[in-house]
Design a protein around this motif. Structure first.
Motif, short mmCIF file in Angstrom:
data_model
loop_
_atom_site.label_atom_id
_atom_site.label_comp_id
_atom_site.label_asym_id
_atom_site.label_seq_id
_atom_site.Cartn_x
_atom_site.Cartn_y
_atom_site.Cartn_z
N THR A 1 0.84 -1.21 0.00
CA THR A 1 0.00 0.00 0.00
C THR A 1 0.87 1.25 0.00
O THR A 1 0.59 2.22 -0.71
CB THR A 1 -0.92 0.01 1.24
N LEU A 2 1.95 1.24 0.78
CA LEU A 2 2.86 2.38 0.82
C LEU A 2 3.51 2.62 -0.54
O LEU A 2 3.64 3.76 -0.98
CB LEU A 2 3.92 2.17 1.89
N ILE A 3 3.90 1.53 -1.22
CA ILE A 3 4.49 1.68 -2.55
C ILE A 3 3.49 2.27 -3.52
O ILE A 3 3.81 3.15 -4.32
CB ILE A 3 4.99 0.31 -3.07
N ARG A 4 2.25 1.81 -3.46
CA ARG A 4 1.21 2.33 -4.34
C ARG A 4 1.01 3.82 -4.13
O ARG A 4 0.65 4.55 -5.06
CB ARG A 4 -0.11 1.60 -4.09
N LYS A 5 1.24 4.27 -2.91
CA LYS A 5 1.00 5.69 -2.61
C LYS A 5 2.25 6.54 -2.76
O LYS A 5 2.23 7.72 -2.41
CB LYS A 5 0.42 5.83 -1.19
N GLY A 6 3.36 5.93 -3.24
CA GLY A 6 4.52 6.75 -3.55
C GLY A 6 5.79 6.44 -2.80
O GLY A 6 6.82 7.09 -3.02
N ARG B 1 9.41 -0.79 -9.91
CA ARG B 1 8.03 -0.76 -9.45
C ARG B 1 7.09 -1.58 -10.33
O ARG B 1 6.18 -2.24 -9.83
CB ARG B 1 7.53 0.70 -9.41
N ASP B 2 7.31 -1.55 -11.64
CA ASP B 2 6.39 -2.24 -12.53
C ASP B 2 6.55 -3.76 -12.49
O ASP B 2 5.79 -4.49 -13.11
CB ASP B 2 6.55 -1.76 -13.98
N SER B 3 7.55 -4.27 -11.73
CA SER B 3 7.70 -5.72 -11.59
C SER B 3 6.90 -6.27 -10.41
O SER B 3 6.79 -7.48 -10.25
CB SER B 3 9.18 -6.07 -11.40
N ILE B 4 6.34 -5.38 -9.59
CA ILE B 4 5.54 -5.81 -8.44
C ILE B 4 4.14 -6.19 -8.93
O ILE B 4 3.47 -5.39 -9.58
CB ILE B 4 5.46 -4.70 -7.38
N GLN C 1 -1.68 -2.32 -12.25
CA GLN C 1 -2.83 -2.90 -12.93
C GLN C 1 -3.80 -1.83 -13.44
O GLN C 1 -4.35 -1.94 -14.53
CB GLN C 1 -3.57 -3.85 -11.97
N TYR C 2 -4.00 -0.78 -12.64
CA TYR C 2 -4.98 0.23 -13.00
C TYR C 2 -4.63 0.99 -14.27
O TYR C 2 -5.48 1.63 -14.86
CB TYR C 2 -5.20 1.21 -11.84
N GLU C 3 -3.36 0.92 -14.68
CA GLU C 3 -2.98 1.60 -15.91
C GLU C 3 -3.63 0.97 -17.14
O GLU C 3 -3.77 1.60 -18.18
CB GLU C 3 -1.45 1.59 -16.07
N ASN C 4 -4.02 -0.32 -17.01
CA ASN C 4 -4.69 -1.00 -18.12
C ASN C 4 -6.07 -0.42 -18.41
O ASN C 4 -6.69 -0.77 -19.41
CB ASN C 4 -4.84 -2.49 -17.81
#
Length: 242
Positions: A104-109, A166-169, A174-177
């Motif tokens: 969650t922390l990674i998703r938020k920056g 980051r894009d390997s996690i 996913q939301y970019e799709n």
């Protein structure tokens, strides 16, 4: 075909089940002991993980992304590393409880290196553990071990940040799709904890029913793309799939 797809999606579960079956055939007593030990940790996880999911939901809903970026992001510098050590050292619970929180922390920056520091400190630099270490092994032992551990964590954090992007996690981006026109959104009700974040962010697409989120309208268009994107990004258990 359906069985093959389920195996692909749950490789780890099927692999562990296969090992248990083989062990049961080869050594029944060891299989029973292993199963009992596994159940102990499964029960522990069922007791702890709901609290962790609630915590991740609170982070998603109440902690602004800018706060995470400023204090744990790529440009947070020494302040970010110090803050990461503090967060990890003061955290409670087993290490597996840290994984959804860190994602969650990674998703938020938060940066990869700072998340490595949090995980590592959570595992080996907890304050209660240091107190007991000093009590049983001596203050000198504890301090030297602590200093060497800090150095090792910093080196490991740097190396992981170099090799892991980051894009390997899994599912992080996913939301970019959602930019694709033919995408539809779904809810995996087995994962859903009914936190209500998706309903709050995209009420035209989601609602809570019988304690679980359901999809009202799964079609993604220009009108709802941004709200669905936020819901996918902020679901604490990754229950929203495309």
């Amino acid at each position: 075909m359906i069985l093959t797809e389920k195996i692909k999606k749950n490789k780890m579960l099927f692999s562990v089940s296969l090992v248990y079956i083989i062990l049961l055939i080869v050594n029944r007593q060891k299989a029973v002991e292993s199963f009992n030990n596994s159940m102990y940790y499964v029960i522990e996880m069922f007791q702890i993980m709901p609290v962790v999911f609630i915590l991740t939901s609170l982070i998603e809903a109440w902690v602004p992304k800018k706060v995470i970026i400023d204090n744990l992001g790529e440009k947070s510098g020494y302040k970010g590393k110090l803050f990461s050590f503090i967060v990890g050292s003061l955290s409670a619970g087993p290490i597996y409880a840290a994984f959804p929180i860190c994602k969650t922390l990674i998703r938020k920056g938060a940066s990869i290196s700072n998340v490595v520091i949090i995980l590592s400190a959570w595992a080996v630099v907890k304050v209660p553990m240091l107190v007991n270490e000093a009590k049983f092994l001596g203050v000198e032992f504890m301090i030297l071990r602590w200093i060497l551990t800090i150095i090792s964590i910093l080196i490991m954090a740097y190396m992981v940040s170099v090799f892991v992007k980051r894009d390997s996690i899994p599912k992080l981006e996913q939301y970019e799709n959602l930019e694709e026109e033919d995408m539809r959104v779904n809810i995996n009700r087995d994962y859903c904890i009914g936190c209500g974040i998706c309903e709050k962010l995209s009420p035209d697409n989601f609602m809570i029913e019988n304690g679980k989120a359901v999809v009202i309208d799964g079609e993604i268009n220009d009108r709802n793309r941004e709200s669905v994107k936020n819901a996918v990004e902020k679901c604490p258990v990754n229950a929203i799939t495309l």
